[in-house]
Design a protein around this motif. Structure first.
Motif, PDB file in Angstrom:
ATOM      1  N   ASP A   6     -12.435  -0.705  25.890  1.00 28.33           N
ATOM      2  CA  ASP A   6     -13.114  -1.751  25.042  1.00 28.33           C
ATOM      3  C   ASP A   6     -14.183  -1.159  24.231  1.00 28.33           C
ATOM      4  O   ASP A   6     -14.396  -1.620  23.237  1.00 28.33           O
ATOM      5  N   ARG A  42      -2.349  -8.893  29.330  1.00 26.73           N
ATOM      6  CA  ARG A  42      -2.625  -8.423  30.563  1.00 26.73           C
ATOM      7  C   ARG A  42      -3.449  -9.298  31.465  1.00 26.73           C
ATOM      8  O   ARG A  42      -3.224  -9.109  32.544  1.00 26.73           O
ATOM      9  N   GLU A  79      -1.319  -7.105  22.640  1.00 29.17           N
ATOM     10  CA  GLU A  79      -1.113  -6.352  24.064  1.00 29.17           C
ATOM     11  C   GLU A  79      -2.053  -6.891  25.026  1.00 29.17           C
ATOM     12  O   GLU A  79      -1.662  -6.884  26.273  1.00 29.17           O
ATOM     13  N   ASN A  80      -3.216  -6.686  24.581  1.00 20.79           N
ATOM     14  CA  ASN A  80      -4.470  -7.128  25.564  1.00 20.79           C
ATOM     15  C   ASN A  80      -4.491  -8.223  26.197  1.00 20.79           C
ATOM     16  O   ASN A  80      -4.727  -8.582  27.309  1.00 20.79           O
ATOM     17  N   GLU A  81      -4.052  -9.202  25.224  1.00 27.47           N
ATOM     18  CA  GLU A  81      -3.928 -10.857  25.846  1.00 27.47           C
ATOM     19  C   GLU A  81      -2.760 -10.941  26.946  1.00 27.47           C
ATOM     20  O   GLU A  81      -3.087 -11.625  27.636  1.00 27.47           O
ATOM     21  N   TRP A 138      -3.491  -4.100  19.319  1.00 27.20           N
ATOM     22  CA  TRP A 138      -3.964  -4.066  20.563  1.00 27.20           C
ATOM     23  C   TRP A 138      -4.465  -5.519  20.993  1.00 27.20           C
ATOM     24  O   TRP A 138      -4.299  -5.697  22.099  1.00 27.20           O
ATOM     25  N   GLU A 139      -4.878  -6.466  20.297  1.00 24.37           N
ATOM     26  CA  GLU A 139      -5.360  -7.612  20.841  1.00 24.37           C
ATOM     27  C   GLU A 139      -4.177  -8.523  21.331  1.00 24.37           C
ATOM     28  O   GLU A 139      -4.147  -9.191  22.227  1.00 24.37           O
TER      29      GLU A 139
END
Length: 164
Positions: free
Chosen positions: A116, A163, A159-161, A156-157
Protein backbone atom coordinates in the motif's frame (compact mmCIF):
# COMPACT_ATOMS: atom_id res chain seq x y z
CA UNK A 1 21.62 2.57 -19.76
CA UNK A 2 17.85 3.00 -20.16
CA UNK A 3 18.16 6.67 -19.18
CA UNK A 4 21.08 7.07 -21.60
CA UNK A 5 19.20 5.46 -24.51
CA UNK A 6 16.08 7.52 -23.83
CA UNK A 7 18.07 10.73 -23.45
CA UNK A 8 19.80 10.12 -26.78
CA UNK A 9 16.45 9.42 -28.44
CA UNK A 10 15.11 12.71 -27.12
CA UNK A 11 18.33 14.54 -28.07
CA UNK A 12 17.76 13.57 -31.71
CA UNK A 13 14.67 15.79 -31.65
CA UNK A 14 16.34 18.72 -29.86
CA UNK A 15 18.64 20.56 -32.30
CA UNK A 16 19.90 23.06 -29.71
CA UNK A 17 21.48 20.45 -27.43
CA UNK A 18 25.05 19.23 -27.21
CA UNK A 19 24.80 15.45 -27.55
CA UNK A 20 28.12 14.85 -25.78
CA UNK A 21 26.79 16.69 -22.72
CA UNK A 22 23.53 14.74 -22.91
CA UNK A 23 25.35 11.41 -23.25
CA UNK A 24 27.77 11.95 -20.38
CA UNK A 25 25.16 13.52 -18.08
CA UNK A 26 22.79 10.61 -18.73
CA UNK A 27 25.51 8.02 -18.12
CA UNK A 28 26.71 9.76 -14.94
CA UNK A 29 23.39 11.03 -13.55
CA UNK A 30 23.43 8.56 -10.64
CA UNK A 31 27.20 8.67 -9.98
CA UNK A 32 26.70 11.00 -7.01
CA UNK A 33 23.07 10.24 -6.12
CA UNK A 34 22.72 10.88 -2.38
CA UNK A 35 20.62 7.71 -2.04
CA UNK A 36 23.73 5.80 -3.12
CA UNK A 37 26.79 7.91 -2.29
CA UNK A 38 27.97 10.47 0.24
CA UNK A 39 29.80 12.84 -2.08
CA UNK A 40 29.88 16.57 -2.62
CA UNK A 41 30.16 18.70 -5.75
CA UNK A 42 29.67 15.73 -8.09
CA UNK A 43 32.96 14.20 -6.92
CA UNK A 44 32.44 10.82 -8.61
CA UNK A 45 31.28 12.30 -11.91
CA UNK A 46 34.09 14.87 -11.86
CA UNK A 47 36.70 12.18 -11.15
CA UNK A 48 35.52 10.20 -14.16
CA UNK A 49 35.36 13.27 -16.40
CA UNK A 50 38.87 14.26 -15.28
CA UNK A 51 40.14 10.77 -16.08
CA UNK A 52 38.79 11.22 -19.60
CA UNK A 53 40.46 14.62 -20.03
CA UNK A 54 37.15 16.46 -20.31
CA UNK A 55 37.83 20.19 -20.02
CA UNK A 56 36.50 22.05 -16.98
CA UNK A 57 33.87 24.08 -18.87
CA UNK A 58 32.38 20.93 -20.40
CA UNK A 59 32.58 19.09 -17.08
CA UNK A 60 30.71 21.95 -15.43
CA UNK A 61 27.94 21.81 -18.07
CA UNK A 62 27.67 18.06 -17.55
CA UNK A 63 27.46 18.49 -13.76
CA UNK A 64 24.87 21.26 -14.17
CA UNK A 65 22.78 18.88 -16.28
CA UNK A 66 23.25 16.06 -13.74
CA UNK A 67 22.21 18.33 -10.87
CA UNK A 68 18.96 19.14 -12.66
CA UNK A 69 17.82 15.49 -12.67
CA UNK A 70 16.77 14.79 -9.06
CA UNK A 71 13.00 14.93 -8.55
CA UNK A 72 13.23 15.75 -4.85
CA UNK A 73 15.71 18.59 -5.40
CA UNK A 74 14.21 20.01 -8.60
CA UNK A 75 10.54 19.18 -8.41
CA UNK A 76 9.13 22.33 -10.02
CA UNK A 77 12.35 23.82 -11.39
CA UNK A 78 12.97 23.91 -15.11
CA UNK A 79 16.60 23.00 -15.85
CA UNK A 80 18.50 25.94 -17.30
CA UNK A 81 20.33 23.90 -19.94
CA UNK A 82 18.58 22.02 -22.75
CA UNK A 83 20.78 19.04 -21.90
CA UNK A 84 19.49 19.14 -18.32
CA UNK A 85 15.90 19.17 -19.57
CA UNK A 86 16.59 16.18 -21.79
CA UNK A 87 18.29 14.09 -19.10
CA UNK A 88 15.67 15.04 -16.51
CA UNK A 89 12.93 13.97 -18.93
CA UNK A 90 14.73 10.68 -19.65
CA UNK A 91 15.18 9.94 -15.95
CA UNK A 92 11.54 10.73 -15.23
CA UNK A 93 10.41 8.55 -18.13
CA UNK A 94 12.38 5.71 -16.57
CA UNK A 95 10.33 6.14 -13.39
CA UNK A 96 6.98 5.59 -15.12
CA UNK A 97 5.35 2.84 -17.17
CA UNK A 98 6.12 -0.85 -16.78
CA UNK A 99 9.72 -0.25 -15.71
CA UNK A 100 8.56 2.40 -13.23
CA UNK A 101 6.06 -0.01 -11.71
CA UNK A 102 8.74 -2.69 -11.33
CA UNK A 103 11.21 -0.19 -9.86
CA UNK A 104 8.62 1.06 -7.37
CA UNK A 105 7.94 -2.37 -5.94
CA UNK A 106 11.60 -3.43 -6.02
CA UNK A 107 12.62 -0.29 -4.12
CA UNK A 108 9.68 -0.66 -1.73
CA UNK A 109 10.54 -4.26 -0.99
CA UNK A 110 14.19 -3.49 -0.41
CA UNK A 111 13.28 -0.70 2.03
CA UNK A 112 10.51 -2.52 3.86
CA UNK A 113 7.60 -0.57 2.37
CA UNK A 114 4.21 -2.22 2.36
CA UNK A 115 2.45 -2.75 -0.96
CA UNK A 116 0.00 0.00 0.00
CA UNK A 117 2.87 2.40 0.71
CA UNK A 118 4.33 1.61 -2.70
CA UNK A 119 0.95 2.32 -4.29
CA UNK A 120 0.91 5.70 -2.51
CA UNK A 121 4.17 6.51 -4.31
CA UNK A 122 2.22 6.46 -7.58
CA UNK A 123 -0.05 9.22 -6.29
CA UNK A 124 2.69 11.22 -4.57
CA UNK A 125 5.09 11.25 -7.53
CA UNK A 126 4.72 8.92 -10.49
CA UNK A 127 1.34 10.11 -11.75
CA UNK A 128 2.63 13.70 -11.66
CA UNK A 129 5.60 13.09 -13.95
CA UNK A 130 3.76 13.07 -17.29
CA UNK A 131 2.83 16.70 -16.85
CA UNK A 132 6.35 17.69 -15.82
CA UNK A 133 8.09 16.75 -19.09
CA UNK A 134 9.91 19.54 -20.93
CA UNK A 135 10.56 18.22 -24.42
CA UNK A 136 7.90 17.36 -26.97
CA UNK A 137 9.39 13.90 -27.51
CA UNK A 138 9.28 13.12 -23.78
CA UNK A 139 5.70 14.38 -23.53
CA UNK A 140 4.77 12.01 -26.35
CA UNK A 141 6.60 9.08 -24.73
CA UNK A 142 5.09 9.80 -21.32
CA UNK A 143 1.49 9.46 -22.55
CA UNK A 144 1.59 5.69 -23.09
CA UNK A 145 3.56 5.06 -19.90
CA UNK A 146 1.15 7.18 -17.87
CA UNK A 147 -1.85 5.36 -19.35
CA UNK A 148 -0.23 2.00 -18.51
CA UNK A 149 0.22 3.05 -14.87
CA UNK A 150 -3.40 4.24 -14.68
CA UNK A 151 -4.58 0.88 -16.06
CA UNK A 152 -2.36 -0.93 -13.56
CA UNK A 153 -3.81 1.08 -10.67
CA UNK A 154 -7.38 0.37 -11.83
CA UNK A 155 -6.59 -3.35 -11.92
CA UNK A 156 -4.87 -3.09 -8.53
CA UNK A 157 -7.94 -1.49 -7.01
CA UNK A 158 -10.25 -4.06 -8.60
CA UNK A 159 -8.20 -7.02 -7.36
CA UNK A 160 -7.62 -5.42 -3.96
CA UNK A 161 -11.37 -5.00 -3.42
CA UNK A 162 -11.86 -8.74 -3.89
CA UNK A 163 -9.49 -9.53 -1.01
CA UNK A 164 -11.99 -8.35 1.57
Amino acid sequence: MRVYRTAMEIAETEPDCDKLIVALAALLHDADDDKLFETENNANARAFLNSQNIDEATAQRICTAINAVSFSKNRDRRPELPEGRIVQDADRLDAIGAIGIARTFAYGGKHGRSLDASIEHFHEKLLLLRDMMHTEKAKEMAEARHAFMKDFLKEWEKENEKRW
